[in-house]
Design a protein around this motif. Structure first.
Motif, PDB file in Angstrom:
ATOM      1  N   ARG A 155       0.825  -1.205   0.000  1.00 37.43           N
ATOM      2  CA  ARG A 155       0.000   0.000   0.000  1.00 37.43           C
ATOM      3  C   ARG A 155       0.862   1.258   0.000  1.00 37.43           C
ATOM      4  NH1 ARG A 155      -4.073  -1.949   3.474  1.00 37.43           N
ATOM      5  NH2 ARG A 155      -5.624  -2.420   1.907  1.00 37.43           N
ATOM      6  N   SER A 156       1.945   1.222   0.777  1.00 37.31           N
ATOM      7  CA  SER A 156       2.801   2.414   0.872  1.00 37.31           C
ATOM      8  C   SER A 156       3.737   2.536  -0.330  1.00 37.31           C
ATOM      9  CB  SER A 156       3.629   2.355   2.158  1.00 37.31           C
ATOM     10  OG  SER A 156       4.525   1.251   2.087  1.00 37.31           O
ATOM     11  N   GLY A 157       3.750   1.524  -1.179  1.00 34.05           N
ATOM     12  CA  GLY A 157       4.603   1.590  -2.375  1.00 34.05           C
ATOM     13  C   GLY A 157       6.016   1.068  -2.129  1.00 34.05           C
ATOM     14  N   ASP A 158       6.303   0.618  -0.905  1.00 36.43           N
ATOM     15  CA  ASP A 158       7.646   0.083  -0.617  1.00 36.43           C
ATOM     16  C   ASP A 158       7.870  -1.254  -1.310  1.00 36.43           C
ATOM     17  OD1 ASP A 158       8.652   2.130   1.110  1.00 36.43           O
ATOM     18  OD2 ASP A 158       7.145   1.477   2.562  1.00 36.43           O
ATOM     19  N   ILE A 159       6.771  -2.017  -1.448  1.00 37.33           N
ATOM     20  CA  ILE A 159       6.849  -3.221  -2.285  1.00 37.33           C
ATOM     21  C   ILE A 159       6.030  -2.904  -3.530  1.00 37.33           C
ATOM     22  CG2 ILE A 159       6.242  -5.670  -2.531  1.00 37.33           C
ATOM     23  CD1 ILE A 159       6.332  -5.921   0.540  1.00 37.33           C
ATOM     24  N   LYS A 160       6.671  -3.045  -4.691  1.00 37.77           N
ATOM     25  CA  LYS A 160       5.969  -2.768  -5.943  1.00 37.77           C
ATOM     26  C   LYS A 160       5.379  -4.083  -6.462  1.00 37.77           C
ATOM     27  CE  LYS A 160       6.785  -0.462 -10.271  1.00 37.77           C
ATOM     28  NZ  LYS A 160       7.541  -0.626 -11.456  1.00 37.77           N
ATOM     29  N   VAL A 161       4.132  -4.070  -6.874  1.00 34.37           N
ATOM     30  CA  VAL A 161       3.544  -5.288  -7.449  1.00 34.37           C
ATOM     31  C   VAL A 161       3.614  -5.194  -8.962  1.00 34.37           C
ATOM     32  CG1 VAL A 161       1.404  -6.601  -7.736  1.00 34.37           C
ATOM     33  CG2 VAL A 161       2.021  -5.717  -5.487  1.00 34.37           C
ATOM     34  N   VAL A 162       4.171  -6.231  -9.596  1.00 37.32           N
ATOM     35  CA  VAL A 162       4.315  -6.210 -11.068  1.00 37.32           C
ATOM     36  C   VAL A 162       3.714  -7.487 -11.675  1.00 37.32           C
ATOM     37  CG1 VAL A 162       6.405  -4.768 -10.964  1.00 37.32           C
ATOM     38  CG2 VAL A 162       6.633  -7.257 -11.049  1.00 37.32           C
ATOM     39  N   PRO A 163       3.303  -7.434 -12.939  1.00 34.39           N
ATOM     40  CA  PRO A 163       2.766  -8.645 -13.569  1.00 34.39           C
ATOM     41  C   PRO A 163       3.880  -9.611 -13.981  1.00 34.39           C
ATOM     42  CG  PRO A 163       2.737  -6.836 -15.119  1.00 34.39           C
ATOM     43  CD  PRO A 163       3.249  -6.272 -13.831  1.00 34.39           C
ATOM     44  N   GLY A 164       3.510 -10.705 -14.665  1.00 36.74           N
ATOM     45  CA  GLY A 164       4.472 -11.765 -15.019  1.00 36.74           C
ATOM     46  C   GLY A 164       5.703 -11.270 -15.787  1.00 36.74           C
ATOM     47  N   VAL A 165       6.778 -12.061 -15.714  1.00 36.26           N
ATOM     48  CA  VAL A 165       8.018 -11.722 -16.432  1.00 36.26           C
ATOM     49  C   VAL A 165       8.012 -12.443 -17.777  1.00 36.26           C
ATOM     50  CG1 VAL A 165      10.549 -11.709 -16.322  1.00 36.26           C
ATOM     51  CG2 VAL A 165       9.210 -11.692 -14.214  1.00 36.26           C
ATOM     52  N   LYS A 166       8.276 -11.674 -18.841  1.00 34.20           N
ATOM     53  CA  LYS A 166       8.338 -12.280 -20.177  1.00 34.20           C
ATOM     54  C   LYS A 166       9.729 -12.851 -20.416  1.00 34.20           C
ATOM     55  CE  LYS A 166       6.479 -10.711 -24.602  1.00 34.20           C
ATOM     56  NZ  LYS A 166       6.154  -9.402 -25.207  1.00 34.20           N
ATOM     57  N   ARG A 167      10.722 -12.026 -20.181  1.00 28.92           N
ATOM     58  CA  ARG A 167      12.112 -12.486 -20.334  1.00 28.92           C
ATOM     59  C   ARG A 167      13.073 -11.585 -19.565  1.00 28.92           C
ATOM     60  NH1 ARG A 167      11.138  -9.921 -25.377  1.00 28.92           N
ATOM     61  NH2 ARG A 167      10.404 -11.859 -26.297  1.00 28.92           N
ATOM     62  N   PHE A 168      14.274 -12.105 -19.364  1.00 28.64           N
ATOM     63  CA  PHE A 168      15.346 -11.293 -18.763  1.00 28.64           C
ATOM     64  C   PHE A 168      16.354 -10.939 -19.848  1.00 28.64           C
ATOM     65  CE2 PHE A 168      13.742 -13.518 -15.017  1.00 28.64           C
ATOM     66  CZ  PHE A 168      13.740 -12.516 -14.070  1.00 28.64           C
ATOM     67  N   ASN A 169      16.827  -9.692 -19.820  1.00 30.27           N
ATOM     68  CA  ASN A 169      17.923  -9.286 -20.705  1.00 30.27           C
ATOM     69  C   ASN A 169      19.014  -8.710 -19.821  1.00 30.27           C
ATOM     70  OD1 ASN A 169      16.394  -9.670 -23.161  1.00 30.27           O
ATOM     71  ND2 ASN A 169      15.279  -7.820 -22.568  1.00 30.27           N
ATOM     72  N   ASN A 170      20.066  -9.428 -19.629  1.00 28.89           N
ATOM     73  CA  ASN A 170      21.161  -8.993 -18.742  1.00 28.89           C
ATOM     74  C   ASN A 170      20.656  -8.551 -17.377  1.00 28.89           C
ATOM     75  OD1 ASN A 170      23.234  -9.570 -20.581  1.00 28.89           O
ATOM     76  ND2 ASN A 170      22.727  -7.684 -21.703  1.00 28.89           N
ATOM     77  N   GLY A 171      20.561  -7.245 -17.156  1.00 26.95           N
ATOM     78  CA  GLY A 171      20.131  -6.754 -15.842  1.00 26.95           C
ATOM     79  C   GLY A 171      18.727  -6.189 -15.866  1.00 26.95           C
ATOM     80  N   GLU A 172      17.971  -6.640 -16.856  1.00 24.70           N
ATOM     81  CA  GLU A 172      16.652  -6.044 -17.034  1.00 24.70           C
ATOM     82  C   GLU A 172      15.598  -7.152 -17.106  1.00 24.70           C
ATOM     83  OE1 GLU A 172      16.125  -2.395 -19.880  1.00 24.70           O
ATOM     84  OE2 GLU A 172      15.551  -4.244 -20.918  1.00 24.70           O
ATOM     85  N   ALA A 173      14.435  -6.870 -16.484  1.00 25.88           N
ATOM     86  CA  ALA A 173      13.325  -7.834 -16.597  1.00 25.88           C
ATOM     87  C   ALA A 173      12.256  -7.186 -17.460  1.00 25.88           C
ATOM     88  CB  ALA A 173      12.766  -8.162 -15.233  1.00 25.88           C
TER      89      ALA A 173
END
Ligand SMILES: Cc1cc2nc3c(=O)[nH]c(=O)nc-3n(C[C@H](O)[C@H](O)[C@H](O)COP(=O)(O)OP(=O)(O)OC[C@H]3O[C@@H](n4cnc5c(N)ncnc54)[C@H](O)[C@@H]3O)c2cc1C
Ligand SMILES: NC(=O)C1=CN([C@@H]2O[C@H](COP(=O)(O)OP(=O)(O)OC[C@H]3O[C@@H](n4cnc5c(N)ncnc54)[C@H](OP(=O)(O)O)[C@@H]3O)[C@@H](O)[C@H]2O)C=CC1
Ligand SMILES: O=C(O)C(=O)Cc1c[nH]c2ccccc12
Length: 423
Positions: A302-320
């Motif tokens: 709720r406070s935004g300290d944990i961000k909720v994100v949808p599924g991961v498609k792929r990883f590219n080096n240091g990026e999701a």
């Protein structure tokens, strides 16, 4: 000459590795295996416990994080025949639970064979016995042993192996990637952007722990999740549900729990936490998916300290790259993607266990198979389900054991009398 040596070697090899076990073999020295062993001890039945790790309750001792506590009230988590010490809090810590299990093993004189990983077990129709092959490893030496027994108790658990998701690019990810079972504390993630994949109890609690250690977690919710308050009006939600189930059908109890959750949390779907269409208890019973009992993660979402994100498609080096096209900069990945049974890898049997490593029959019928095969702790009902299985298994084996011991005694006495009368 060469053949002769081979023959001797061969015989010697077999005579060393075949061991007859008088009584059941229990595979696994977690809470389920210990509970069964304790109940067998009370029935006067000898047993042998084979454990792949070098300690009891290895899931709790080696594969759980520091801040873990039992999340059901203590009366639902104690094992048969020995209650928790009086001074334990309502929700014992992991350390207290392990201490209890250690004293439980000592009290019932349970001494497992450690470092024994069972590789296969099959029922031999000809002899009517189970043949259990295990590899025992101490230091650099590995020995294959075959145990032979009449009863086999499977106690390897619902959480025997980690589920590692197959996400494109994950193996090339440049930062640290760990499974929740190797996570101890957020200390080593201070200041890092951490992607937590999965939103079960592990995903939620690790995200909270990361926050508390000044890391920035994003938690992946790819489908849906039930989040419930651990307590409502000062009473455990679980206990309340168990009470209601005595009078009301499951679907109604689910509806009441969800209303209470709504009353306490409001609408959590706005936070990205979509609820499953099946109720929380029904989902636990049918699919084994445990609802999250909230210990503070929701407030951080709720406070935004944990961000909720949808599924991961792929990883590219240091990026999701997420399924909605968004790209996240990530330093480390924690896979809170759950666990699975390992029974299909070693038990050569297809009638009682299904391919997913759980008994085909649901609770309360999944504890006894054919030909002396038993399962403990696969009820999808946590520690209380394991205790209930253990009591039934020990009674079942105990009855046969006592009948046969009585018969043997009668035969010996009769024979003794005949012998005496002949003089
Ligand atoms: C993080 C976490 C927290 C949990 N908290 C709770 C809770 O609060 N309340 C609750 O009711 N339940 C909880 N659970 C559910 C959990 O299933 C039980 O707590 C409990 O550990 C189950 O006991 P078990 O003996 O069936 O399985 P385990 O504890 O997993 O024990 C199985 C044992 O079998 C051994 N083994 C596996 N394969 C082999 C093999 N081939 N050969 C030899 N040995 C083998 C393993 O090394 C292990 O020691 C939790 C689970 C997790 C992961
Ligand atoms: N005492 C306590 O406080 C605790 C108890 N536990 C217990 O341990 C057991 C295991 O819990 P947990 O480790 O959380 O595992 P769960 O199986 O409960 O949850 C796994 C999570 O990972 C998600 N997931 C799996 N694969 C992927 C993927 N490829 N991409 C995105 N998400 C994925 C699942 O999503 P989906 O639903 O979509 O499949 C789900 O959200 C449970 O019984 C739990 O209650 C765990 C921690 C603490
Ligand atoms: O934490 C677990 O894994 C459990 O299995 C405990 C548990 C058994 N039944 C439940 C119903 C709702 C929440 C937790 C549990």
């Amino acid at each position: 000459m060469e053949n002769f040596f081979r023959l001797v070697d061969h015989e010697d090899f077999f005579s060393r590795r075949c061991i007859w076990v008088n009584g059941p073999i229990i595979v696994g020295a977690g809470p389920s295996g210990l509970a069964t062993a304790a109940c067998l001890r009370e029935q006067g039945v000898p047993f042998m416990v084979l454990e792949r790790a070098d300690c009891i309750a290895s899931l709790w001792q080696k594969r759980t994080y520091d801040r873990l506590k039992l999340h059901l009230p203590k009366q639902f988590c104690q094992l048969p025949k020995l209650p928790f010490p009086e001074d334990f809090p309502e929700y014992p810590t992991k350390k207290q639970f392990i201490e209890y299990l250690e004293s439980y093993a000592t009290h019932f004189q349970i001494n497992p064979q450690f470092n024994e990983c069972v590789q296969s077990a099959r029922y031999d129709e000809t002899s009517g016995l189970w043949r259990v092959k295990s590899v025992s490893s101490t230091g650099a030496t590995r020995n294959e042993v075959e145990y032979i027994c009449r009863w086999l108790v499977v106690a390897t658990g619902e959480n025997a192996e980690c589920v590692m998701p197959d996400i494109e690019g994950l193996s090339d990810f440049k930062g640290e990637v760990i499974h929740a079972c190797d996570y101890k504390s957020g200390e080593s993630f201070r200041g890092k952007k951490v992607l937590v994949v999965g939103c079960g109890n592990s995903g939620m609690e690790l995200s909270l722990d990361l926050c508390n250690h000044h890391a920035s977690p994003s938690m992946v919710v790819r489908s849906s999740v039930h989040v419930l308050p651990r307590e409502v009006f000062g009473k455990s939600t679980f206990e309340f549900a168990v009470m209601m189930l005595q009078w009301l059908p499951l679907w109604l109890v689910d509806k009441i729990i969800l209303m209470l959750a709504w009353f306490v949390f409001g609408n959590v779907e706005k936070l990205g936490l979509k609820r499953p269409s099946t109720g929380p208890l029904e989902l636990k019973n049918t699919k084994g998916k445990t609802p999250v009992l909230d210990l503070g993660a929701l407030a951080k979402i709720r406070s935004g300290d944990i961000k909720v994100v949808p599924g991961v498609k792929r990883f590219n080096n240091g990026e999701a790259e997420l399924v909605n096209g968004e790209k996240l900069d990530v330093d480390a990945v924690v896979l809170a993607t759950g666990y699975r049974s390992n029974v299909p890898y070693w038990l050569q049997e297809g009638e009682f266990f299904s391919k997913n490593g759980f008994p085909k029959m649901p609770f309360p019928h999944g504890w006894k198979g054919n030909a002396g095969l038993y399962a403990v702790g696969f009820t999808k009902r946590g520690l209380s389900g394991a205790s209930s299985d253990a009591v039934k298994i020990a009674q079942d084996i105990g009855k046969v054991w006592k009948d046969e011991t009585k018969q043997k005694k009668q035969r010996t006495t009769a024979c003794h009398r005949r012998c005496i009368s002949q003089f």
